[in-house]
Design a protein around this motif. Structure first.
Motif, short mmCIF file in Angstrom:
data_model
loop_
_atom_site.label_atom_id
_atom_site.label_comp_id
_atom_site.label_asym_id
_atom_site.label_seq_id
_atom_site.Cartn_x
_atom_site.Cartn_y
_atom_site.Cartn_z
N TRP A 99 0.82 -1.23 0.00
CA TRP A 99 0.00 0.00 0.00
C TRP A 99 0.85 1.26 0.00
CZ3 TRP A 99 -4.02 -2.39 -1.36
CH2 TRP A 99 -4.48 -3.55 -0.72
N SER A 100 1.95 1.24 0.76
CA SER A 100 2.71 2.48 0.89
C SER A 100 3.52 2.79 -0.37
CB SER A 100 3.62 2.44 2.12
OG SER A 100 4.57 1.43 1.98
N ARG A 137 7.87 11.74 -1.77
CA ARG A 137 6.62 11.00 -2.01
C ARG A 137 5.43 11.76 -1.43
NH1 ARG A 137 5.41 6.33 -1.47
NH2 ARG A 137 3.63 6.45 -0.09
N ASN A 138 4.27 11.41 -1.93
CA ASN A 138 3.02 12.06 -1.53
C ASN A 138 3.16 13.57 -1.64
OD1 ASN A 138 1.80 9.63 -1.23
ND2 ASN A 138 2.19 9.47 0.96
N ASP A 141 6.76 14.65 1.64
CA ASP A 141 7.73 13.75 2.25
C ASP A 141 9.02 13.81 1.47
OD1 ASP A 141 6.09 12.63 4.08
OD2 ASP A 141 6.48 10.57 3.47
N LYS A 177 12.12 7.26 7.62
CA LYS A 177 11.25 6.27 8.26
C LYS A 177 11.50 4.86 7.75
CE LYS A 177 7.88 7.94 5.28
NZ LYS A 177 6.64 8.63 5.07
#
Lengths: 183, 455
Positions: A99-100, A137-138, A141, A177
């Motif tokens: 999903w990520s 990302r997104n 981030d 992360k």
């Protein structure tokens, strides 16, 4: 397996010819482009069957401390993988449920400071390089991973395959992360 | 140690109703609540600081944090362990900059104040500048924590002079901890090294995920499970024969099928190893615990340590502000394991729960977004749902603690936040109620490993 040149020896080798250096530099760039484009099939094709892909976890210690944190493979490592183990990790992306990874991360690998040396084996070359791997990302981030690599690349049939890689990330606390990236 | 902040009129009960099963989102992002957590929870809890195996010799040390307080943990010549602030009493500078090592003393870089490994001030640069009466060396050592204790290799420390003993703090949770720490003769050790990463999320999201959230695993980690096991999906959950158990805010959720977490590790040799020692484990811990070990399971020790028994990741969620924590991870193995099995476990853990692990990568992303979305003032006042399985509490003949049936449950999470609330509101820690009343007496039901030092 230990027939292959080690990353440590010989300590210094003669600089490879301009032609070989150019070919291996281009190989590193092509590898980086595969990783940036998430072309993992293309990347795996550049990896030798007897690959060892290693990124040790290195604690901050005083200079007098002689604990071997780099070549002792029993210690914790971000990566300490054979080719099969890399392939297992990559399977995650093919499941459709990572999903990520959706929306996709935007990657750029910048590869610099390339040096190519001969080893004791005519078809194997030691390659030093530095990397700057940027991820975004997104919405906003982002993080940067910077470090150095020592590789052994083997010439097979006019192309080069990665046989050994040791990645030294210049972080103590990894300022990110996760590591959804190969370096 | 008296912290002035404690004793203020507490009003934390308005942030949750655990009988109804909801939490206020502000406990995951509010800066003032976070400050109170540092005072009321981290400065008063028993906190994990080391595993004894990290400090085998006199002079061995490591640095870590208790809450946001930097501390040094050292092995003394008499085998005991001391824990003190990593901060010089002169101007406050750090006196140790390494993660770990061995030393005879710590010397401050600023003015050369030197401390032995007991933390006592031994001398300083240009000592003649101090006139008689200027300095009492005995009173200017590194500030010691109030108490240090260990349970089967895990070393804990607390800044609280008063309050429960470590045995009372862990209580009947020791019955569960023994499955991790004492499933084989010789106990456990941590593999060399510690891998640290930073996640922009509230520390409690990590703890509550491991304390009880089996529910997320089959969904969040579908991709991780399939990648480690040739495309096979998550092992099925048996809601009749799986449980949540909560003791004093600690929690362990588990099946009884014995193999689920071992399967997820994706290392057949490790599974074979545990199958081989399982009869001995049953002699040691009884049949029930030998069936629980290795099942789909996860656990946390209040307030900020978690692990997966069977998968063998061991980790601490170190708070770094309301919206960030540092994740420290280790690999925990049985000392008696042959080296090749230790290596298999280590590689398996790093491929699943290292920062590049196929499971880990999907977790951090979730917790970050659970946290940062609360920047919105409307969003942060919305309640969160924690009612799953709220009617499934049972009494169990063998299992101690507050037990709920069915592994998909929010029961341990509710138990964790109940303890959070207890500590946030308690003026006197000794007056906090045990949750639940202990069933086991003393340490008779647990075992003492030989050769451990009393601290």
């Amino acid at each position: 397996m230990n027939q292959t040149t080690t990353l440590e020896r010989p300590r210094t080798g003669a600089t490879a010819s301009l032609e070989v250096t150019h070919a291996l530099t281009q190989t590193l760039y092509r590898e980086a482009r595969c990783l940036d484009d998430e072309d993992y099939a293309g990347w795996v094709a550049m990896l030798a069957d007897d690959l060892h892909y290693h990124m040790p976890g290195i604690e901050t210690r005083y200079r007098r401390d002689k604990t071997d944190q780099v070549t002792d493979l029993t210690r914790m490592a971000y990566y300490n993988d054979s080719l099969d183990e890399i392939k297992k990790r990559l399977l995650r992306l093919e499941t459709g449920t990572a999903w990520s990874e959706d929306p996709a991360t935007r990657y750029t690998h910048i590869i610099t400071n390339v040096e190519v040396e001969h080893t004791d084996k005519a078809d194997e070359f030691r390659v030093f390089s530095n990397f700057y791997a940027y991820r975004n990302r997104n919405e906003r981030d982002e993080d940067s991973l910077i470090g150095s690599r020592i590789d052994i690349w083997r010439e097979t049939g006019g192309a080069y395959q990665l046989v050994r890689r040791r990645i030294i990330l210049k972080h103590n606390v990894m300022l990110s992360k996760n590591l959804n990236i190969y370096l | 140690m008296r912290l002035e902040r404690i004793g203020r009129e507490p009003e934390f009960s308005r942030y949750m109703d655990l009988k109804e099963g909801w939490l206020d989102r502000r406990i995951f992002s509010d800066a003032e609540i976070y400050e109170e957590e540092l005072y009321r929870i981290f400065a008063r809890s028993w906190l994990f600081v080391a595993h004894e195996s990290q400090l085998p010799k006199a002079g061995d040390f490591l640095t870590t944090h208790m809450g946001e307080d930097a501390v040094i943990v050292t092995r003394q010549p008499d085998g005991s362990i001391k824990v003190y602030l990593n901060s010089c009493p002169h101007r406050g500078n750090k006196v140790c900059f390494a993660d770990a090592g061995n030393t005879r003393r710590f010397v401050c870089n600023y003015h050369g104040w030197a401390f032995n490994t007991a933390g006592e001030l031994q001398g300083m640069h240009e000592e003649y500048c101090y006139d008689e009466g200027d300095i009492d060396r005995k009173k200017n050592g590194l500030r010691q924590v109030a108490r240090v204790g260990s349970y089967k290799g895990l070393v804990f420390a607390t800044f609280a002079q008063d309050g429960p003993s470590l045995d009372a703090w862990l209580g009947d949770f020791r019955w569960y901890l023994d499955m991790l720490l004492d499933n084989e003769e010789g106990g456990t050790e941590l593999v060399g090294g510690c891998i640290k990463s930073v996640i922009s999320a509230n520390w409690k999201f990590g703890v509550e995920n491991f304390i009880g959230d089996a529910y997320h695993a089959g969904w969040t980690h579908d991709s991780g499970c399939r990648s480690m096991n040739d495309g096979q999906p998550f092992p099925p959950i048996d809601m009749e024969n799986s449980y949540h158990a909560s003791v004093n805010g600690h929690g362990w959720e588990f099946g009884t099928e014995g193999v689920g977490d071992l399967f997820l590790l994706g290392r057949p040799k490790v599974m074979e190893y545990y199958e081989k020692i399982r009869p001995k484990m049953a002699d040691r811990l009884g049949t029930m615990r030998s069936q629980i070990f290795g099942s789909v399971a996860s656990a946390s020790i209040f307030p900020n340590v978690s692990f997966l028994p069977g998968i063998s990741t061991f980790r601490q969620w170190q708070p770094k502000g309301p919206m960030q924590f540092e994740l420290k991870t280790w690999v925990i193995v049985n000392k008696a394991m042959p080296d090749d099995i230790k290596d298999e476990v280590t590689k398996g853990v790093m491929q699943t729960f290292g920062p590049g692990g196929t499971f880990e990568m999907d977790d951090g992303e979730n917790w970050e977004n659970c946290t940062t979305v609360n920047r919105g003032v409307v969003t942060r006042h919305e309640r969160l749902h924690y009612r799953c399985g709220i009617g499934r509490q049972i009494d169990h003949d063998t299992l101690p603690g507050i037990v709920y049936r069915g592994q998909y449950n929010d029961a341990n999470q509710r138990g964790f936040y109940q303890r959070w609330l207890d500590m946030m509101e308690a003026t006197d820690l000794g007056a906090m109620p045990p949750r639940p009343e202990p069933r086991l007496t003393g340490v008779a039901e647990t075992r003492d490993l030989p050769g451990l030092f009393a601290l």
